[in-house]
Design an enzyme around this catalytic site. Structure first.
Site, PDB file in Angstrom:
ATOM      1  N   LYS A 242      32.007  59.580  16.749  1.00 21.09           N
ATOM      2  CA  LYS A 242      32.889  60.704  16.405  1.00 21.09           C
ATOM      3  C   LYS A 242      32.589  61.917  17.276  1.00 21.09           C
ATOM      4  O   LYS A 242      33.490  62.513  17.862  1.00 21.09           O
ATOM      5  CB  LYS A 242      32.720  61.100  14.933  1.00 21.09           C
ATOM      6  CG  LYS A 242      33.141  60.055  13.942  1.00 21.09           C
ATOM      7  CD  LYS A 242      32.997  60.551  12.508  1.00 21.09           C
ATOM      8  CE  LYS A 242      31.589  60.933  12.146  1.00 21.09           C
ATOM      9  NZ  LYS A 242      30.635  59.813  12.184  1.00 21.09           N
TER      10      LYS A 242
ATOM     11  N   GLU B 124      25.645  70.101  11.071  1.00 17.94           N
ATOM     12  CA  GLU B 124      25.314  69.119  12.106  1.00 17.94           C
ATOM     13  C   GLU B 124      23.965  69.464  12.731  1.00 17.94           C
ATOM     14  O   GLU B 124      23.340  70.455  12.400  1.00 17.94           O
ATOM     15  CB  GLU B 124      26.426  69.066  13.154  1.00 17.94           C
ATOM     16  CG  GLU B 124      27.688  68.374  12.646  1.00 17.94           C
ATOM     17  CD  GLU B 124      27.459  66.911  12.252  1.00 17.94           C
ATOM     18  OE1 GLU B 124      27.162  66.101  13.132  1.00 17.94           O
ATOM     19  OE2 GLU B 124      27.575  66.595  11.057  1.00 17.94           O
ATOM     20  N   ARG B 125      23.551  68.634  13.683  1.00 15.05           N
ATOM     21  CA  ARG B 125      22.203  68.790  14.252  1.00 15.05           C
ATOM     22  C   ARG B 125      22.179  69.926  15.280  1.00 15.05           C
ATOM     23  O   ARG B 125      23.120  70.086  16.044  1.00 15.05           O
ATOM     24  CB  ARG B 125      21.789  67.476  14.933  1.00 15.05           C
ATOM     25  CG  ARG B 125      21.789  66.301  13.975  1.00 15.05           C
ATOM     26  CD  ARG B 125      21.855  64.971  14.704  1.00 15.05           C
ATOM     27  NE  ARG B 125      22.092  63.890  13.770  1.00 15.05           N
ATOM     28  CZ  ARG B 125      23.302  63.535  13.325  1.00 15.05           C
ATOM     29  NH1 ARG B 125      24.375  64.174  13.745  1.00 15.05           N
ATOM     30  NH2 ARG B 125      23.449  62.542  12.481  1.00 15.05           N
TER      31      ARG B 125
END
Length: 482
Positions: free
Chosen positions: A163, A189-190
């Site tokens: 994704k 998210e990271r």
């Protein structure tokens, strides 16, 4: 920092209870309204958003920052307004957190306005109703599930199917040719992805027209829950005040729903099906309905949507599906076969794929491609049990055509060049349609499938067709085998 209601007299309360991120505060004089931002701590470093009024003197809020050091009896100041975010030309090429603080180690932007993150969606009377195609340069998307300018597209998939890679590739392809502003919103998210994205955009020279807003995995659920609203407020400024088109990229909308679920659980609400919050539909709608075309400009949104355990009946995926004009479904099975981008053409769809919008030729070709791939999917069980030889000549031709289409709809990405060693390709819609049409008409049946794998336009298959001259060792080995 924010200009938080300087003229109003200060309103102070005291902390009466702290449970993780949930804080109860008592105000004896004036009770703050819902969504008010409160500040506590020696330098006001602890931010709390009011989510409910318990009685005439107590409010319950969720902390948007870590609550270390918060104790009962500590004074809390009511800022007099909601959470605000900076807007203006000065925010371009910068990176912010949910409070509008610059997190790119550069000076604080000065010439900015501050606006509330809680805004109503544009009324129906102001919305634009025309349909236009938004080209991405990715063959399988432009041919089978075209995106809408001013629409919302979702990239659905489980963990590790690509994704974020697909979203990054779309940024690379679109931001270069996109005239307007791009806003990237990272929800839960990271930090590695944010840092890499910043470097890549800087190297590509597209940072001057881009804004990044991050609420990372390590931040409290309240911050992750509000970062999407902050990014949307910035997007609305460029759409409504500057009359520019905005490309809004969200990675990952599931993390927004998940943050809402955590907030709901902390606030003591009874969960609904599979542990989700009872207000999930409303919360998602409040965010998604603000993404719209108006008479002054358009916000086109591309959203990555994590699907828990690859289960597309999960309430988070189902609720998100209903807001989108195009759904791009990534399949683990195709990824395992090496067919990248791993998009499942039979599960993916777009409401733009009608003859009135994309034209008769494109529509007819897309339908024929889907039909060919669907018939091939039906024949796979027979092939697995009895082998390809047991099929009729017509079915064998259909399988060959479908496999060629599958291989042609793969594409090398610019963002994965360092891993694949293949140069990225941007393919125009005409080239993609032309290639599919020639495969369906059997014009390329002499070309092996492998020549169509990971190429751009169909002309590149001719170049790969010529076999490379064998070395003496390979020639001797082939003679020995025969």
């Amino acid at each position: 920092m924010q200009s938080e209601a300087e003229s109003a007299p200060a309103n102070f309360g005291v902390v009466v209870a702290v449970r993780g991120s949930v804080v109860d505060i008592r105000f004896d004089e004036c009770l703050p309204s819902i969504y008010s931002l409160l500040r506590a701590g020696t330098e006001g470093q602890i931010a709390i958003e009011v989510l409910s009024q318990l009685d005439a003197h107590r409010v319950r809020g969720i902390a948007l920052t870590p609550t270390q050091g918060l104790v009962r009896g500590m004074p809390v100041e009511d800022t007099g307004g909601p959470l605000q975010t900076p807007v203006g030309k000065e925010i371009l090429s910068r990176m912010f957190d949910v409070f509008g603080n610059a997190i790119d180690r550069q000076p604080v932007p000065l010439d900015v306005q501050w606006r509330s993150v809680h805004r109503a969606p544009p009324p129906l009377a102001r919305r634009s109703t025309k349909s236009e195609i938004f080209e991405t340069g990715i063959k399988v998307i432009d041919v089978l599930m075209p995106l809408e300018r001013g629409g919302k597209a979702g990239l659905f998939g489980g963990a590790g199917v690509g994704k974020t890679v697909l979203l990054t590739e779309m940024i690379h392809n679109m931001v270069g040719q996109h005239e307007g502003v791009s806003i990237f919103c990272g929800i839960g998210e990271r930090c590695r992805e944010g840092e890499e994205l910043y470097r890549d955009m800087n190297a590509a020279g597209v940072l001057p027209n881009m804004v990044m807003v991050f609420g990372q995995m390590n931040e409290p659920p309240g911050a992750r829950f509000r970062v999407g609203h902050a990014a949307l407020t910035m997007a609305e400024y460029f759409r409504d005040d500057e009359h520019r088109d905005v490309l809004l990229l969200i990675d990952n909308i599931f993390r927004f729903i998940q943050a809402g679920m955590e907030v709901s659980g902390l606030m003591g609400q009874m969960p609904s099906r599979l542990g989700y919050q009872p207000t999930m539909g409303t919360e998602l709608s409040q965010l998604e309905e603000r993404i719209a075309n108006t008479d002054s400009g358009a916000i086109t949104s591309i959203q990555a949507v994590y699907v828990p355990a690859d289960d597309f009946t999960d309430p988070a995926a189902v609720h998100t599906f209903s807001h989108l004009s195009a759904s791009i479904v990534l399949s683990r099975k195709r990824a395992s076969e090496g067919l990248y981008p791993a998009i499942d053409p039979l599960q993916s769809s777009s409401k733009m794929a009608t003859p009135g919008v994309i034209g008769e030729r494109h529509y007819a070709l897309a339908q024929e491609i889907r039909r060919t791939l669907a018939q091939y999917a039906d024949l796979k069980d027979i092939i697995a049990m009895l082998g390809l030889e047991q099929l009729s000549p017509e079915d064998r031709n259909l399988v060959a055509r479908a496999r060629r289409l599958e291989h042609f709809l793969t594409q090398p990405f610019f963002t994965t060049e360092q891993f694949s060693g293949l140069q990225g390709k941007l393919v125009s819609l005409n080239d993609a349609l032309d290639g599919c049409e020639r495969i369906l008409r059997d014009e390329l049946k002499d070309i092996p499938e492998s020549a169509l794998y990971m190429i751009g336009a169909i002309a590149e298959a001719k170049a790969k067709r010529e076999p490379e001259p064998q070395t003496e060792v390979e020639h001797a080995a082939s003679v020995h085998e025969s």
